[in-house]
Design an enzyme around this catalytic site. Structure first.
Site, PDB file in Angstrom:
ATOM      1  N   GLU A  68       0.303  -8.335   8.538  1.00  0.00           N
ATOM      2  CA  GLU A  68       1.125  -7.181   8.915  1.00  0.00           C
ATOM      3  C   GLU A  68       0.324  -6.079   9.601  1.00  0.00           C
ATOM      4  O   GLU A  68       0.870  -5.306  10.389  1.00  0.00           O
ATOM      5  CB  GLU A  68       1.864  -6.617   7.699  1.00  0.00           C
ATOM      6  CG  GLU A  68       2.988  -7.514   7.169  1.00  0.00           C
ATOM      7  CD  GLU A  68       2.504  -8.553   6.163  1.00  0.00           C
ATOM      8  OE1 GLU A  68       1.269  -8.729   6.030  1.00  0.00           O
ATOM      9  OE2 GLU A  68       3.365  -9.196   5.525  1.00  0.00           O
TER      10      GLU A  68
ATOM     11  N   PHE B 230       9.456  -6.696  -9.057  1.00  0.00           N
ATOM     12  CA  PHE B 230       8.580  -7.564  -8.274  1.00  0.00           C
ATOM     13  C   PHE B 230       8.497  -7.052  -6.834  1.00  0.00           C
ATOM     14  O   PHE B 230       9.501  -6.825  -6.188  1.00  0.00           O
ATOM     15  CB  PHE B 230       9.108  -9.002  -8.291  1.00  0.00           C
ATOM     16  CG  PHE B 230       8.283  -9.938  -7.436  1.00  0.00           C
ATOM     17  CD1 PHE B 230       6.957 -10.192  -7.755  1.00  0.00           C
ATOM     18  CD2 PHE B 230       8.831 -10.529  -6.304  1.00  0.00           C
ATOM     19  CE1 PHE B 230       6.187 -11.041  -6.969  1.00  0.00           C
ATOM     20  CE2 PHE B 230       8.070 -11.380  -5.508  1.00  0.00           C
ATOM     21  CZ  PHE B 230       6.748 -11.637  -5.841  1.00  0.00           C
ATOM     22  N   GLN B 231       7.299  -6.855  -6.348  1.00  0.00           N
ATOM     23  CA  GLN B 231       7.015  -6.377  -4.994  1.00  0.00           C
ATOM     24  C   GLN B 231       7.645  -5.017  -4.680  1.00  0.00           C
ATOM     25  O   GLN B 231       7.941  -4.714  -3.535  1.00  0.00           O
ATOM     26  CB  GLN B 231       7.419  -7.419  -3.944  1.00  0.00           C
ATOM     27  CG  GLN B 231       6.530  -8.668  -4.049  1.00  0.00           C
ATOM     28  CD  GLN B 231       6.663  -9.613  -2.876  1.00  0.00           C
ATOM     29  OE1 GLN B 231       7.692  -9.666  -2.228  1.00  0.00           O
ATOM     30  NE2 GLN B 231       5.606 -10.373  -2.611  1.00  0.00           N
TER      31      GLN B 231
ATOM     32  N   LYS C 280      17.174  -3.617  -0.230  1.00  0.00           N
ATOM     33  CA  LYS C 280      17.826  -4.894   0.092  1.00  0.00           C
ATOM     34  C   LYS C 280      19.348  -4.761   0.041  1.00  0.00           C
ATOM     35  O   LYS C 280      20.053  -5.312   0.887  1.00  0.00           O
ATOM     36  CB  LYS C 280      17.338  -5.967  -0.892  1.00  0.00           C
ATOM     37  CG  LYS C 280      17.637  -7.369  -0.410  1.00  0.00           C
ATOM     38  CD  LYS C 280      16.881  -8.406  -1.222  1.00  0.00           C
ATOM     39  CE  LYS C 280      17.174  -9.814  -0.716  1.00  0.00           C
ATOM     40  NZ  LYS C 280      16.410 -10.837  -1.453  1.00  0.00           N
TER      41      LYS C 280
ATOM     42  N   MET D 183     -22.851  -0.679  15.633  1.00  0.00           N
ATOM     43  CA  MET D 183     -22.861   0.783  15.582  1.00  0.00           C
ATOM     44  C   MET D 183     -23.487   1.276  14.280  1.00  0.00           C
ATOM     45  O   MET D 183     -24.210   2.268  14.261  1.00  0.00           O
ATOM     46  CB  MET D 183     -21.437   1.326  15.756  1.00  0.00           C
ATOM     47  CG  MET D 183     -21.377   2.827  15.871  1.00  0.00           C
ATOM     48  SD  MET D 183     -22.405   3.449  17.219  1.00  0.00           S
ATOM     49  CE  MET D 183     -21.225   3.485  18.569  1.00  0.00           C
TER      50      MET D 183
END
Ligand SMILES: Cc1ncc(C[n+]2csc(CCOP(=O)(O)OP(=O)(O)O)c2C)c(N)n1
Ligand SMILES: [Mg+2]
Lengths: 187, 589
Positions: free
Chosen positions: B69, B131-132, B181, B493
């Site tokens: 993502e 959940f999540q 949802k 760097m």
């Protein structure tokens, strides 16, 4: 709640400044306001929130220690929050400002008279008396509250709560009655 | 069929009398995105966003399946930077949403307009640690311009439209919309309104007063050693043309920030190049000697100013800026001109005098000659491949016309120094957050915005390994990119800082890498390895001719340093300089 930011050019005179901020009454709005202060390191003296005469609009009165540049930057940062409707710096505007406090002070029988006299002078009301203590309620400017608290301190302050200041402009014109202007939105 | 007819009905139904159609929240989301002009979204599915994905096939919007993502957010970001439009990414709740965070922060610090859609557990479960379930609006509060938690399908259309308006108005930035949802599933009446979205609240009008213009013009007309600073804001405001006219009329040389590169043509006689930590030495010296800075759409970042106390102490400052919160933040402005940059420049143009600044420009030329003797381009390569040479050759071979997307590190700075950009939006890079892993996914996003242009990704061996999983996204989408992978075997760097400031102790910076050629080939892509300067041109040519994405691994000198360098918080003129050619040749083996 405060630290001095390293970057802010603090060259101007720091004074207590009062802002009135109208915000949408939405979940998370206060969180955004407080988060702004935390992140940018502005010095909050006090912050109060309450409902207003307008449905869905809350009013925040905020007192911060800052110089003029920082105050302008604070105002600009407020306007970056989408839920902020209007911001007014009333520091130099004719306005009334009040704060309220409860002060519970140690007051045995022998010193009670003295304390009551002080309360009288400051127009504080006694709202509770117990054998060894009394509780005073005082309303006034923050400076007036500071004054009474200083005088009561030697007696032994057992507990104290202050509301933080609320402010309102004098005269008929309401702060924030202005219509929408064509400024840049949420810059 | 019925549904499509209904959808078309809704599309036409802009008058308030038309009967609203009933649509699910998920359908409404795609419908509103389409009406906002979205052509492509970058995303990754999961449980809490499944209703949205289920409704996707009915939409003409193209969905790019990413591999992480973070890549989705960077792709949306690259698309937005390359197009000037709002980029859109989609993720599920919990880990999907948290994986977006780095990409959102990257966009926030570079003022890139994004709308990030995340799924959320059903509203009935909110706050239950389901959940999540993760508080993504809480997490992203300081890294978004604004965010929304939508729990009712009825609120969806308005929230999405407002999100687009917030993202692109004023100083742009990312906006996140978290949709439960049940809000995706519920079916509600949908009616489109063509009314423009009005954001709540009143913003102070930012009119430029006559007096401000006069003051700015008089400072400009009286200055003896003025400089124009060109920042990212110029590109965002589409004000390049006006800036060019302003510079040409006033005869003032133009220095650029990293993100401002391209806003002013590098080949122009007034162009000085980049300022700041790895800016050109003559630019930093000129800044310190200047008596007036006209800063246009930049924010005096610490990488630009070095130690503020001794920064351009003799210079007055005129600050043209769209975000009022940026004025007087780091540097006190003598005149602040707030609002759209194009409008400010337009007002300023007639008030300023035609000037040449012969003496001042001669002085800067003299500073420049000293630097030229230290330029790495003058150093013979002697059979060794040096990254600055690669970037210089890439610029020459692509005639400076490519769209370049860089990652973060030494290669990024060499690109900024040696690839000379002539037009706005021809360099995309993560400036504010400095996010390694940005380049490849951002370039994929840019490809959708600019289908026909030559695109080069310039990336280090470290950063490439952070988001290399998106190579397969290139393959799946059939996208053509050219990747110049600058392999110096180090997190270069950081190694450079260790060399300069930590006694040369290379802790955790030597880097083992996979066989990049085999890796790219395993993705079905063209790949080649370059180890000498002689091979550069033919490899670049082969990459350009390859039908799909091509990766060139340039195996370069490991311990090259980016010069000049202003150590963090040092005075801008206190630069570490490349040893001059004579000194260097003594050390040559
Ligand atoms: C996500 C992230 N982690 C760490 C850093 C710190 N950092 C800045 S540059 C750099 C080294 C980059 O190495 P490489 O990609 O090989 O590029 P090089 O400097 O060698 O050209 C690191 C670790 C960063 N900018 N971003
Ligand atoms: Mg490297």
């Amino acid at each position: 709640m405060s630290h001095d930011s390293a970057f802010a050019p603090s060259i101007g005179r720091r004074i207590a400044r009062t802002f009135i901020v109208y915000v949408q009454d939405r979940p998370g709005t206060l969180n955004r306001v407080v988060s702004l202060f935390r992140r940018r390191g502005f010095n909050i003296d006090s912050l109060t929130v309450g409902r207003t005469e307008r449905e869905g609009v809350s009013r925040i009165t905020l007192v911060v220690q800052s110089d003029e540049d920082t105050a302008r930057r604070l105002e600009a940062n407020f306007y970056k929050l989408v839920n902020v409707l209007e911001v007014h710096d009333v520091t130099h505007a004719p306005s009334v400002s009040r704060e309220m406090a409860f002060i519970k002070v140690r007051a045995g029988a022998e010193r009670r008279g003295e304390i009551l006299q002080l309360c009288e002078t400051f127009r504080a009301r006694v709202v509770d008396v117990a054998p060894e203590s009394l509780t005073a309620e005082i309303t006034g400017t923050s400076e007036k509250l500071d004054g009474l608290i200083e005088l009561l301190r030697p007696f032994g302050i057992l507990e104290m709560v202050r509301t933080g200041a609320v402010a309102m402009a004098r005269g008929t014109a309401a702060q924030g009655s202005g219509g929408p202007s064509e400024g840049d939105l949420a810059a | 069929m019925e549904q499509i007819a209904e959808k078309q009905e809704a599309r036409r139904g802009t008058s308030p009398q038309s009967t609203p159609v009933r649509m699910s929240g998920a359908q409404i989301l795609w419908e509103v995105l389409e009406r906002e002009g979205v052509e492509v979204v970058f995303g990754y599915p999961g449980g809490a966003i499944m209703p949205v994905y289920d409704a996707l096939p009915a939409s003409p919007i193209h969905h790019v399946l990413v591999r992480h993502e973070q890549g989705a957010a960077h792709m949306a970001d690259g698309y937005a930077r390359a197009s000037g439009k709002v980029g859109v990414c989609v993720a599920t709740s919990g880990p999907g949403a948290t994986n977006l965070v780095t990409g959102i922060a990257t966009a926030m610090l570079d003022s890139v307009p994004l709308v990030c859609i995340t799924g959320q557990v059903s509203s009935t479960l909110l706050g239950s640690d389901a959940f999540q379930e993760i508080d993504i609006t809480g997490i992203t509060l300081p890294i978004t311009k604004h965010n929304y938690l939508v729990t009712r399908a009825e609120d969806l259309a308005h929230s999405i439209r407002e999100a687009f308006e917030v993202a692109r108005s004023g100083r742009p930035g990312p906006v996140l919309v978290d949709i439960t949802k049940d809000a995706q599933q519920a079916t509600v009446p949908f009616r489109w309104s063509d009314e423009p979205v009005r954001l709540p609240g009143v913003r102070p009008a930012r009119r430029l007063t006559h007096e401000q213009i006069e003051r700015a013009a008089s400072l400009i007309n009286q200055a003896k050693r003025p400089l124009i600073f060109c920042g990212h804001g110029v590109i965002k405001a589409g004000a390049s043309e006006l800036l060019l006219r302003f510079a040409e009329k006033t005869g003032i040389p133009v220095a650029s920030t990293l993100l401002g590169l391209g806003a002013f043509p590098a080949s122009h006689e007034l162009s000085l190049g980049m300022m700041g930590m790895h800016g050109e030495a003559w630019v930093n010296h000129a800044v310190q000697e200047s008596d007036l800075l006209v800063a246009v759409g930049m924010r005096f970042d610490d990488r630009v100013t070095g130690n503020l106390k001794n920064y351009a102490t003799a210079a007055r400052k005129i600050h043209l800026e769209v975000d009022p919160a940026e004025v007087n933040k780091n540097v006190k402005a003598d005149v602040a001109m707030l609002g759209d940059l194009g409008r400010s420049l337009e007002r300023l143009l007639p008030a300023v005098a035609q000037r040449e600044h012969q003496d001042w420009r001669a002085r800067i030329r003299a500073l420049r000659e000293d630097s030229a003797s230290r330029d790495v381009q003058g150093i013979p390569h002697q059979g060794r491949l040096r990254a600055p040479h690669v970037l210089h050759d890439l610029w020459r071979l692509t005639r400076g016309e490519a769209l370049v997307v860089t990652d973060v590190g030494q290669h990024q700075m060499w690109e900024a120094q040696y690839y000379r950009h002539e037009r706005p939006r021809s360099l995309l890079t993560s400036g504010g957050l400095g996010t390694m892993g940005f380049a490849l996914p951002a370039a994929i996003g840019a490809r959708f915005a600019r289908p026909d242009e030559e695109i080069w990704v310039v990336v280090g061996d470290g950063g490439f390994q952070m988001t290399a999983c998106e190579l397969i996204t290139c393959a799946q989408e059939g996208i053509k990119l050219n990747v110049a992978l600058i392999n110096n075997g180090y997190l270069g760097m950081v190694r450079q800082w260790q060399e300069f400031f930590y006694g040369g102790r290379y802790v955790a910076t030597p880097l083992k890498s996979p066989d990049f050629v085999k890796l790219a080939e395993a993705h079905g892509l063209t790949a080649m390895r370059v180890t000498t300067r002689e091979q550069v041109a033919s490899a670049v040519d082969a990459a350009r001719k390859a039908p799909g994405t091509a990766v060139i691994e340039f195996c370069v000198e490991g311990e090259e340093a980016v010069y000049p360098m202003v150590p963090a918080n040092a005075d801008l003129h206190a630069m570490i300089r490349r040893p001059s050619r004579i000194e260097e040749s003594i050390h040559e083996p």
